[in-house]
Design a protein around this motif. Structure first.
Motif, PDB file in Angstrom:
ATOM      1  N   LEU A  14       0.780  -1.214   0.019  1.00 26.69           N
ATOM      2  CA  LEU A  14      -0.096  -0.260  -0.218  1.00 26.69           C
ATOM      3  C   LEU A  14       0.914   1.650  -0.023  1.00 26.69           C
ATOM      4  N   GLU A  15       1.648   1.226   0.759  1.00 21.28           N
ATOM      5  CA  GLU A  15       2.821   2.130   0.446  1.00 21.28           C
ATOM      6  C   GLU A  15       3.119   2.660  -0.652  1.00 21.28           C
ATOM      7  N   ALA A  16       3.156   1.675  -1.519  1.00 19.04           N
ATOM      8  CA  ALA A  16       4.101   1.209  -2.733  1.00 19.04           C
ATOM      9  C   ALA A  16       3.128   2.332  -3.433  1.00 19.04           C
ATOM     10  N   VAL A  17       1.765   2.169  -3.474  1.00 13.86           N
ATOM     11  CA  VAL A  17       0.716   3.067  -4.297  1.00 13.86           C
ATOM     12  C   VAL A  17       0.506   4.097  -3.497  1.00 13.86           C
ATOM     13  N   ALA A  18       0.288   4.238  -2.290  1.00 14.55           N
ATOM     14  CA  ALA A  18       0.335   5.620  -1.915  1.00 14.55           C
ATOM     15  C   ALA A  18       1.773   6.666  -2.537  1.00 14.55           C
ATOM     16  N   ARG A  19       3.067   5.858  -2.815  1.00 12.09           N
ATOM     17  CA  ARG A  19       4.174   6.938  -3.625  1.00 12.09           C
ATOM     18  C   ARG A  19       3.483   7.427  -4.815  1.00 12.09           C
ATOM     19  N   LEU A  20       3.637   5.879  -5.413  1.00 10.11           N
ATOM     20  CA  LEU A  20       3.535   6.208  -7.071  1.00 10.11           C
ATOM     21  C   LEU A  20       1.827   7.151  -6.881  1.00 10.11           C
ATOM     22  N   SER A  21       1.399   7.168  -6.386  1.00 10.66           N
ATOM     23  CA  SER A  21       0.422   7.719  -6.586  1.00 10.66           C
ATOM     24  C   SER A  21       0.180   9.798  -5.708  1.00 10.66           C
ATOM     25  N   GLY A  22       1.445   9.671  -4.933  1.00 14.31           N
ATOM     26  CA  GLY A  22       1.166  11.278  -4.430  1.00 14.31           C
ATOM     27  C   GLY A  22       0.300  11.688  -3.269  1.00 14.31           C
ATOM     28  N   VAL A  23       0.149  10.742  -2.611  1.00  8.26           N
ATOM     29  CA  VAL A  23      -1.446  10.264  -1.738  1.00  8.26           C
ATOM     30  C   VAL A  23      -0.096   9.220  -0.211  1.00  8.26           C
ATOM     31  N   SER A  24      -1.077  10.047   1.167  1.00  6.63           N
ATOM     32  CA  SER A  24      -0.404   9.150   1.722  1.00  6.63           C
ATOM     33  C   SER A  24      -1.110   7.770   2.318  1.00  6.63           C
TER      34      SER A  24
END
Length: 338
Positions: A14-24
């Motif tokens: 989930l952290e990787a998804v957050a980084r890629l999409s620019g959200v927390s």
């Protein structure tokens, strides 16, 4: 190369998804769970990132991290009964916009199977449960008490003042059917039932009490089958009723599918409905208003039960109101041609 997975599995996090999409990570989690407060543009960005990475949520890990999952368990006794489909649809309408996953368990009217399902689902640490009926056994009650999972009971009302229930009086529904038939001038009244779950038995009790009071109760006119309710069974039971008790002039069927089968069989046998026998069903399924003749039935608030049960559970989870009380939604006698 950017790492997108965990050390142990290599799967996208989930952290990787957050980084890629620019959200927390919290926003990413809410977006993927369908929480309606997340802006549509952010939802689209997070979903695109999840698709690119091949990310699949791990509900067990999420539950472990938060000590509570974002899932609600709904246990019903049948998936073939239109009654419970309407209830499930209403529950989904309430819970899905909040990002809550609905886990459905079908226990086939078997208490041991219901207990097994509850044991299995408790491993996922659900945030709440919606249970059908109030007649769970001691083993189930102990399980739920130890787990401390908030529960709402649907479809009937409990004698336990502390239980949270959303439903109506099954016994009063049975009484209403008897009173209607008596008001139609009928005196030889039969109760025809299948499945024989606790709610069917409660309807029988209500029907029986009214006949007792009117001095017309005859136990020989109760036809009870433990087989699953169906149109075919309704036809068979009506045929048996006519063969054994040709003087019957009114019948209350515990479910509409039984009553619909009776109407079909009456046509085959040449038994005029309601000329010779008045028929009342229960639940008012969609086809009942289009039968020939149109079936008189007791309409139950199955969608409202699911909707209010889900709202009651959400209010408790949000700390808005204690999870207790009996919410009687009533029923309606739909008088038609039968």
């Amino acid at each position: 190369m950017t790492r997108t997975g965990t050390r142990t599995t290599g799967r996208p996090t989930l952290e990787a998804v957050a980084r890629l999409s620019g959200v927390s990570p919290i926003t990413a989690s809410r977006a993927l769970r369908g929480v309606t407060t997340v802006a549509p543009a952010l939802v689209a960005r997070v979903q695109e990132a999840a698709t690119r990475l091949g990310y699949v949520a791990n509900p067990a890990a999420r539950a472990l991290a938060s000590a509570r999952s974002h899932s609600v368990v709904v246990l019903i006794p049948s998936l073939s009964n239109h009654l419970f489909i309407d209830t499930l649809e209403a529950i989904h309408e309430v819970l899905r916009p909040r990002g809550i996953e609905v886990l459905i368990g079908n226990y086939h009217y078997n208490e041991q199977e219901e207990e097994k399902l509850i044991r299995n689902y408790l491993a996922y640490q659900p945030c709440g449960m919606l249970l059908t009926g109030v007649h769970q056994g001691d083993a189930i009650r102990r399980l739920l008490a130890v787990a401390g999972v908030p529960c709402v009971h649907m479809m009937e009302l409990s004698g336990d003042a502390e239980a949270a229930c959303v439903g109506f009086s099954q016994e009063q529904a049975g009484a209403a059917a008897a009173e209607h038939l008596l008001n139609c001038g009928r005196r030889r009244l039969a109760y025809v039932a299948a499945q024989l779950d606790p709610r069917v038995v409660q309807r029988a009790n209500g029907f029986r009490k009214v006949l007792y009071a009117a001095g017309v109760y005859d136990p020989a006119l109760e036809m009870m089958s433990a087989s699953p309710s169906s149109i075919a069974l309704g036809a068979d039971l009506f045929r048996q009723l006519m063969e054994r008790h040709p003087d019957v002039d009114g019948a209350f069927f515990c479910n509409d599918d039984l009553a619909q089968g009776a109407l079909f069989e009456a046509q085959r046998l040449g038994v005029p409905i309601p000329g010779r026998v008045s028929v009342v069903g229960f639940n008012d399924l969609p086809a009942s208003a289009h039968m020939v003749p149109r079936l008189t039935s007791i309409r139950t608030p199955r969608a409202d039960v699911g909707r209010q049960a889900a709202c009651l559970l959400l209010d408790a989870l949000d700390g808005k109101a204690p999870l207790a009380g009996h919410h009687d939604l009533g029923f309606e006698l739909m008088v038609r041609e039968s």
